[in-house]
Structures are given as C-alpha cells and as structure tokens.
Design an enzyme around this catalytic site. Structure first.
Site, PDB file in Angstrom:
ATOM      1  CB  SER A  74      -6.790  -4.318  11.083  1.00 48.28           C
ATOM      2  OG  SER A  74      -5.735  -4.392   9.932  1.00 48.28           O
ATOM      3  CE1 TYR A 144      -6.671  -5.781   6.375  1.00 46.62           C
ATOM      4  CE2 TYR A 144      -7.198  -6.826   4.551  1.00 46.62           C
ATOM      5  CZ  TYR A 144      -7.735  -6.407   5.834  1.00 46.62           C
ATOM      6  OH  TYR A 144      -9.103  -6.240   5.990  1.00 46.62           O
TER       7      TYR A 144
HETATM    8  P1  NAD Z   1     -11.473   1.147   9.362  1.00 41.56           P
HETATM    9  O1  NAD Z   1      -9.914   1.623   9.027  1.00 41.56           O
HETATM   10  O2  NAD Z   1     -12.320   2.304   9.158  1.00 41.56           O
HETATM   11  O3  NAD Z   1     -11.276   1.185  10.976  1.00 41.56           O
HETATM   12  C1  NAD Z   1     -10.283   0.311  11.925  1.00 41.56           C
HETATM   13  C2  NAD Z   1      -9.836   1.104  13.049  1.00 41.56           C
HETATM   14  O4  NAD Z   1      -8.967   0.447  13.974  1.00 41.56           O
HETATM   15  C3  NAD Z   1      -9.768   2.517  13.029  1.00 41.56           C
HETATM   16  O5  NAD Z   1     -10.475   3.222  13.589  1.00 41.56           O
HETATM   17  C4  NAD Z   1      -8.185   2.454  13.285  1.00 41.56           C
HETATM   18  O6  NAD Z   1      -7.779   3.944  13.954  1.00 41.56           O
HETATM   19  C5  NAD Z   1      -8.126   1.411  14.137  1.00 41.56           C
HETATM   20  N1  NAD Z   1      -6.799   0.975  14.554  1.00 41.56           N
HETATM   21  C6  NAD Z   1      -6.099   0.127  13.694  1.00 41.56           C
HETATM   22  N2  NAD Z   1      -4.801  -0.017  14.334  1.00 41.56           N
HETATM   23  C7  NAD Z   1      -5.068   0.220  15.591  1.00 41.56           C
HETATM   24  C8  NAD Z   1      -4.274  -0.049  16.894  1.00 41.56           C
HETATM   25  N3  NAD Z   1      -3.149  -0.760  16.741  1.00 41.56           N
HETATM   26  N4  NAD Z   1      -4.934   0.032  18.064  1.00 41.56           N
HETATM   27  C9  NAD Z   1      -6.147   0.697  18.244  1.00 41.56           C
HETATM   28  N5  NAD Z   1      -6.912   0.815  17.102  1.00 41.56           N
HETATM   29  C10 NAD Z   1      -6.516   0.518  15.846  1.00 41.56           C
HETATM   30  O7  NAD Z   1     -11.669   0.067   8.787  1.00 41.56           O
HETATM   31  P2  NAD Z   1     -12.983  -0.793   8.736  1.00 41.56           P
HETATM   32  O8  NAD Z   1     -13.400  -1.069   7.230  1.00 41.56           O
HETATM   33  O9  NAD Z   1     -14.061  -0.464   9.722  1.00 41.56           O
HETATM   34  O10 NAD Z   1     -12.465  -2.237   9.169  1.00 41.56           O
HETATM   35  C11 NAD Z   1     -12.674  -2.760  10.460  1.00 41.56           C
HETATM   36  C12 NAD Z   1     -12.423  -4.077  10.536  1.00 41.56           C
HETATM   37  O11 NAD Z   1     -13.024  -4.885   9.485  1.00 41.56           O
HETATM   38  C13 NAD Z   1     -10.781  -4.318   9.998  1.00 41.56           C
HETATM   39  O12 NAD Z   1     -10.048  -5.415  10.945  1.00 41.56           O
HETATM   40  C14 NAD Z   1     -10.650  -4.785   8.585  1.00 41.56           C
HETATM   41  O13 NAD Z   1      -9.707  -5.752   8.519  1.00 41.56           O
HETATM   42  C15 NAD Z   1     -12.029  -5.876   8.723  1.00 41.56           C
HETATM   43  N6  NAD Z   1     -12.702  -5.742   7.366  1.00 41.56           N
HETATM   44  C16 NAD Z   1     -13.265  -4.869   6.893  1.00 41.56           C
HETATM   45  C17 NAD Z   1     -13.792  -4.882   5.798  1.00 41.56           C
HETATM   46  C18 NAD Z   1     -14.407  -3.640   4.961  1.00 41.56           C
HETATM   47  O14 NAD Z   1     -15.014  -3.963   3.796  1.00 41.56           O
HETATM   48  N7  NAD Z   1     -14.849  -2.825   5.507  1.00 41.56           N
HETATM   49  C19 NAD Z   1     -13.637  -6.172   4.975  1.00 41.56           C
HETATM   50  C20 NAD Z   1     -12.902  -7.084   5.571  1.00 41.56           C
HETATM   51  C21 NAD Z   1     -12.526  -7.158   6.769  1.00 41.56           C
END
Ligand code: NAD
Ligand code: UDP
Length: 311
Positions: A74, A144
């Site tokens: 995501s 989101y």
């Molecule tokens: P990020 O954007 O670096 O990683 C998300 C990955 O998902 C990316 O590599 C993207 O290409 C991939 N992706 C998106 N849609 C896709 C699809 N339809 N099919 C296949 N791949 C897809 O973000 P992140 O910070 O690493 O976050 C990872 C997860 O953790 C997310 O679900 C996010 O909601 C959750 N999250 C992160 C945080 C944070 O602070 N980093 C906080 C709360 C929740």
C-alpha cells in the site's frame, strides 16, 4: 517457513524481507513498485529469496506450500496516497481480499500492516486498540484510512468465518534508512532539508504531535506478532511523543544544520495528536522499542547523506 511479503520492495517490506532471511526463512516478495524500488531488495538476491513483480489487487498464484503472508502492499505516505487515491483504495480492499484468499487456500498465517490512521484525528489520547477512531471518510486522507479500516474488517471476517489465522498490526509513524527521499513524509523532508540547508517545512504551527519508531524496532514487533496467535489489533510504535516543531528543532540540533524553519499550510484532516498506547504489545508480545530517537536519527542521517552524496 516459506513466507510471502507483499510490498516487500518498499521501506518496511525490504527490512522485513531482510530480517526473515536472517532467520533462515524462504521469502517471496511481491511488489508492483508503485512506491517501492528494486534497489531496496537488490542486496537480498539469493536462492532463498524470490521477487515477483505483480499487482496484488489481481489474482495471486504461488506454487507449492506457503506458511505465512505479511500484507504490507500500500502507498503509505500522505503525499503518495493522495497521488494514487484509487490504487490505495484498491490495494487496501481488493489486495487484502486476494491475499486473504491465498492465506485461506494455503492454510497460511496472515498479518495485515494496518495503521494508526484508523484512529483518524483521535479524540482519545494516547490511542488504545479499543478506540474506534475519528475518521473523515470523504476527506482526502479517507482513501488511506478507510481502505485500512475496510482491510481490518475483512481480516476479521476471514478469521471469524473461514478460521484464517490472522493478525493486525496498527503501525505508528516509523522511520529509517530506505525511506524515499521525496515521499513527502516528515522524516525524509526534514532530514534532506537540513542536509541541504533549505528551510524545514513545518506544516501549520507545528503543534501537532507524532511519536516516531525506528525501523528495526518495528520489524521486531512484526516478527513477534507473527509468532503469537493473537487475532485482535495490536499497536506497534514508539510512545515518545513530541510536537512537529520540537521534532524540527531536534533535527537541526542533531545535524548542526543552519537551516531555518518555515511555516506552511497544514494539510486537510492532519491529525492533531498521535501517540500509541503499547501496553497490549508489551503484555502479549513482550515487545517495546529499544532505539532512542537520537540513535535512530543518526542512522537515518547517514543513509540520506549517502543518498544525497554528502560527506
Ligand atoms: P512503501 O510505500 O515504502 O511500501 C509499500 C510497498 O507496497 C511499495 O513497495 C509499493 O510499490 C507496494 N505496493 C503498493 N501497492 C501495491 C500493489 N497493488 N501490489 C503490489 N505492491 C504494491 O511504504 P512503507 O512505509 O514501507 O509501508 C508499508 C506498509 O506499512 C503499508 O501498508 C503502510 O500502510 C503500513 N504502515 C507504514 C507506516 C510507516 O510509518 N512507514 C505507518 C503505518 C502503516
Ligand atoms: N509535516 C510537516 N512538514 C513536512 C512533512 C510533514 O510539518 O514537510 C507534518 C505533517 O503535517 C504531520 C506530521 O508532520 O503533522 C507527520 O507527517 P507525515 O507525512 O510524516 O505522516 P502522517 O503522520 O501525517 O501520516
């Protein structure tokens, strides 16, 4: 175990893949690279690691057994999910449906990367898992927040109706190496601004609060949750809370940067306060963050210095 990580080429996903490989698991990473990068996983290439470029909103085929699925796919930064609103809604809904279907088929465990955004602009502080939240479904951030809230509901339905062995991690702001320099989140923004001596862009008057967790702590929390059969949501984050203005000053002090602070418009529906109550994670997972903000920021600064080619 053979473990699938969706979103494995992203910031958190790549650290998770790395951690699982260290524990001798076989890892399949699926990512469509919409917000991630192949550079994040290039160093993981081995016979125990497989990368499949695929959009998880479409049917997912995996040959042979599969023991656990981490569903992280995501967009995660406000700037990027506003740029990709439909993709964000689809991956939270259809993507969660496809990955849960796969977990059911393979009799695999399942963990959803949910978020503190399910609490919206919270009226309860700090946020505990039993708080239902204060979300504007039709505001720009709704794409989101509501996608993740739907995803949580779907996970619980697959657990209750199909008996899938699920978990829900509500992740609070996490930072560290491999965050994209220009993904618009406050940590890469402030660090790159400090390193290039440009004004730090504080949104609003900077009185809104956040609590920042270093990536290695968060990954340990995810692994601990994988190992525990606990099906209700669990907050994972660092409870040390500060205002964004205090955070900007901390960044300037750590870096010794002479950059100024400039105040910009506050984005719509930007939560005013955020701090995880992690008593549940402490009790159920025996987990709590260990890395201090100064230590975590130092490591993150080093990463961005390399990215920006600054000595
Ligand atoms: P990020 O954007 O670096 O990683 C998300 C990955 O998902 C990316 O590599 C993207 O290409 C991939 N992706 C998106 N849609 C896709 C699809 N339809 N099919 C296949 N791949 C897809 O973000 P992140 O910070 O690493 O976050 C990872 C997860 O953790 C997310 O679900 C996010 O909601 C959750 N999250 C992160 C945080 C944070 O602070 N980093 C906080 C709360 C929740
Ligand atoms: N923020 C800021 N300046 C920036 C980027 C973000 O002041 O250049 C603020 C933003 O308004 C929010 C907080 O920092 O209050 C955290 O923003 P981020 O985008 O990292 O994640 P959020 O917690 O809002 O999902």
């Amino acid at each position: 175990m053979k473990i699938l990580v969706t979103g494995g080429a992203g910031f958190l996903g790549s650290h998770l893949c790395e951690r699982l490989l260290q524990d001798d698991h076989e890892v399949i990473c699926i990512d469509n690279l919409i917000t991630g990068s192949i550079d994040n996983i290039a160093h993981l290439r081995s016979e125990r690691f497989d990368f499949i470029k695929h959009d998880v909103t479409n049917y997912i085929y995996i040959k042979g057994p599969l023991h656990f699925i981490f569903h992280l796919a995501s967009p995660a930064s406000p700037q990027l999910y506003l740029e990709y609103p439909i993709q964000t809604l689809k991956v939270g809904s259809l993507g969660t449906h496809k990955t849960l279907g796969l977990a059911k088929e393979k009799k695999a465990g399942f963990l959803l990367a949910s978020t503190s955004e399910v609490y919206g602009d919270p009226l309860v502080h700090p946020q505990r898992e039993n708080y239902w939240g204060n979300v504007n479904p039709v505001g720009p951030r709704g794409v989101y927040d509501e996608a993740k809230r739907f995803a949580e509901a779907l996970v619980m339905a697959y657990h209750r109706y199909h008996g899938v062995d699920t978990r829900i991690a509500r992740i609070f702001n996490t930072y560290g190496p491999r965050m994209q320099l220009n993904d618009g989140r406050v940590v890469p923004n402030f660090i790159s601004q400090a390193l290039t001596h440009k004004p730090l862009t504080v949104f609003g008057d900077g009185s809104q609060t956040r609590s920042f967790c270093y990536v290695s702590d968060l990954i340990e929390g995810l692994v601990a949750l994988m190992k525990k059969k606990y099906h209700d949501p669990v907050n994972l984050g660092n409870p040390v809370e500060m205002t964004i203005l205090e955070f900007a000053r901390e960044i300037l002090s750590i870096s010794g940067s002479t950059a100024e602070i400039s105040f910009c418009d506050l984005p719509i529906d930007d939560p005013k306060i955020r701090q995880p109550d992690i008593s549940l994670a402490r009790a159920e997972l025996n987990w709590e963050p260990k890395v201090s903000l100064s230590e975590g920021l130092e490591k993150t600064f080093n990463h961005f210095r390399t990215t920006l080619k600054i000595q």
